[in-house]
Design a protein around this motif. Structure first.
Motif, mmCIF file in Angstrom:
data_model
loop_
_atom_site.group_PDB
_atom_site.id
_atom_site.type_symbol
_atom_site.label_atom_id
_atom_site.label_comp_id
_atom_site.label_asym_id
_atom_site.label_seq_id
_atom_site.Cartn_x
_atom_site.Cartn_y
_atom_site.Cartn_z
ATOM 1 N N GLN A 102 57.216 141.190 80.451
ATOM 2 C CA GLN A 102 56.299 140.137 80.990
ATOM 3 C C GLN A 102 54.985 140.521 80.609
ATOM 4 O OE1 GLN A 102 58.689 139.408 85.264
ATOM 5 N NE2 GLN A 102 56.385 138.895 85.252
ATOM 6 N N THR A 103 54.743 141.583 79.808
ATOM 7 C CA THR A 103 53.483 141.893 79.356
ATOM 8 C C THR A 103 52.386 141.002 79.187
ATOM 9 O OG1 THR A 103 54.199 142.627 77.172
ATOM 10 C CG2 THR A 103 54.214 144.367 78.867
ATOM 11 N N GLN A 104 52.871 139.905 78.485
ATOM 12 C CA GLN A 104 52.076 138.819 77.825
ATOM 13 C C GLN A 104 51.841 137.688 78.532
ATOM 14 O OE1 GLN A 104 53.367 137.493 73.903
ATOM 15 N NE2 GLN A 104 53.800 139.496 73.187
ATOM 16 N N ILE A 105 52.792 137.657 79.728
ATOM 17 C CA ILE A 105 52.502 136.552 80.710
ATOM 18 C C ILE A 105 51.689 136.677 82.322
ATOM 19 C CG2 ILE A 105 54.307 135.379 79.477
ATOM 20 C CD1 ILE A 105 55.882 135.854 82.368
ATOM 21 N N GLY A 106 51.770 138.112 82.566
ATOM 22 C CA GLY A 106 51.354 138.438 83.932
ATOM 23 C C GLY A 106 52.468 138.078 84.746
ATOM 24 N N PRO A 107 52.009 137.981 86.219
ATOM 25 C CA PRO A 107 52.938 137.811 87.236
ATOM 26 C C PRO A 107 53.520 136.406 87.159
ATOM 27 C CG PRO A 107 50.905 137.879 88.103
ATOM 28 C CD PRO A 107 50.558 137.987 86.626
ATOM 29 N N LEU A 108 54.757 136.144 87.677
ATOM 30 C CA LEU A 108 55.427 134.846 87.983
ATOM 31 C C LEU A 108 54.728 134.182 89.253
ATOM 32 C CD1 LEU A 108 58.926 135.603 87.143
ATOM 33 C CD2 LEU A 108 57.297 134.285 85.515
ATOM 34 N N ASP A 109 54.727 133.046 89.467
ATOM 35 C CA ASP A 109 53.930 132.602 90.738
ATOM 36 C C ASP A 109 55.176 132.665 91.685
ATOM 37 O OD1 ASP A 109 55.996 130.148 90.736
ATOM 38 O OD2 ASP A 109 54.517 129.159 89.279
ATOM 39 N N ARG A 110 54.680 132.292 92.919
ATOM 40 C CA ARG A 110 55.709 132.584 94.214
ATOM 41 C C ARG A 110 56.941 131.550 94.118
ATOM 42 N NH1 ARG A 110 53.008 134.803 98.998
ATOM 43 N NH2 ARG A 110 51.067 135.405 98.262
ATOM 44 N N GLU A 111 56.983 130.354 93.656
ATOM 45 C CA GLU A 111 57.971 129.400 93.626
ATOM 46 C C GLU A 111 58.945 130.016 92.577
ATOM 47 O OE1 GLU A 111 58.943 124.891 92.523
ATOM 48 O OE2 GLU A 111 57.073 125.593 91.561
ATOM 49 N N GLN A 112 58.658 130.608 91.530
ATOM 50 C CA GLN A 112 59.386 131.313 90.463
ATOM 51 C C GLN A 112 60.108 132.310 91.037
ATOM 52 O OE1 GLN A 112 56.305 131.369 87.620
ATOM 53 N NE2 GLN A 112 56.982 129.840 86.122
ATOM 54 N N GLU A 113 59.418 133.287 91.442
ATOM 55 C CA GLU A 113 59.948 134.423 92.108
ATOM 56 C C GLU A 113 60.897 134.123 93.150
ATOM 57 O OE1 GLU A 113 59.658 137.534 91.618
ATOM 58 O OE2 GLU A 113 57.851 137.627 90.315
ATOM 59 N N ALA A 114 60.643 133.238 93.974
ATOM 60 C CA ALA A 114 61.573 132.671 95.120
ATOM 61 C C ALA A 114 62.572 132.110 94.649
ATOM 62 C CB ALA A 114 60.918 131.616 96.061
ATOM 63 N N TRP A 115 62.769 131.448 93.380
ATOM 64 C CA TRP A 115 64.005 130.893 92.949
ATOM 65 C C TRP A 115 64.833 131.871 92.110
ATOM 66 C CZ3 TRP A 115 65.683 130.895 87.683
ATOM 67 C CH2 TRP A 115 66.795 129.817 87.712
ATOM 68 N N LEU A 116 64.237 133.010 91.435
ATOM 69 C CA LEU A 116 64.914 134.140 91.071
ATOM 70 C C LEU A 116 65.812 134.625 92.108
ATOM 71 C CD1 LEU A 116 62.326 135.476 88.305
ATOM 72 C CD2 LEU A 116 64.781 134.369 87.827
ATOM 73 N N SER A 117 64.989 135.016 93.206
ATOM 74 C CA SER A 117 65.372 135.868 94.486
ATOM 75 C C SER A 117 66.517 135.065 95.141
ATOM 76 C CB SER A 117 64.353 136.211 95.140
ATOM 77 O OG SER A 117 64.889 137.026 96.503
ATOM 78 N N GLN A 118 66.242 133.923 95.509
ATOM 79 C CA GLN A 118 66.902 133.037 96.303
ATOM 80 C C GLN A 118 68.364 132.388 95.760
ATOM 81 O OE1 GLN A 118 64.314 130.546 98.301
ATOM 82 N NE2 GLN A 118 63.394 132.401 99.435
#
Length: 148
Positions: free
Chosen positions: A57-73
């Motif tokens: 992810q070096t070129q994009i920075g952090p994912l947003d909360r919705e994206q993180e939630a989708w990955l996790s849940q």
């Protein structure tokens, strides 16, 4: 072997290492993120001996909360359904992003914990790949020892 390739992401599989590499080239919207990860999931389900993952992810920075939630849940449980075993995931961040995470880290109480995924975080892809290679060597030795 190329699994999925767009101007925003490149997903490849290194067969000898049994390693799936996701290299983000530009910040994804939710549609691209889901499309990319679902292509990766399909590959993993078809090749169940894929236990090692590296996301750059070096070129994009952090994912947003919705994206993180989708990955996790949603996504990680589907990966486990497919593989039914422990997996190892290296995530590569830029130095600034890594520093921000370390400085501001708080355990998100709302996200489920996934004990079948062993995450490790890096600022250099080569170090991440070395860690995964070392883990694989350890796993291979353990398999040989169990079969003797």
């Amino acid at each position: 072997m190329v699994i999925f390739n767009t101007p925003g992401v490149n997903i490849t599989f290194q067969e000898q290492e049994r390693l799936l590499l996701i290299h983000w080239l530009k910040k994804p919207d939710m549609e691209l993120l889901m499309d990319a990860y679902l292509h990766a999931l399909q590959f993993v389900c078809d090749n169940r001996h894929t236990y090692y993952f590296c996301t750059n992810q070096t070129q994009i920075g952090p994912l947003d909360r919705e994206q993180e939630a989708w990955l996790s849940q949603e996504y990680y449980p589907k990966v486990f359904e497919c593989i039914q075993d422990e997996i190892y995931a290296a995530v590569v961040f830029s130095n600034a992003h890594f520093k921000a995470i370390v400085t501001n880290y708080q355990v998100p109480a709302t996200l489920p914990q996934h004990h079948f995924i062993q995450f490790n975080y890096f600022t250099k892809q080569q170090e991440a790949l070395q860690w995964l290679s070392d883990v694989k060597k350890g796993q291979d030795v353990a398999v040989i020892a169990r079969t003797n």
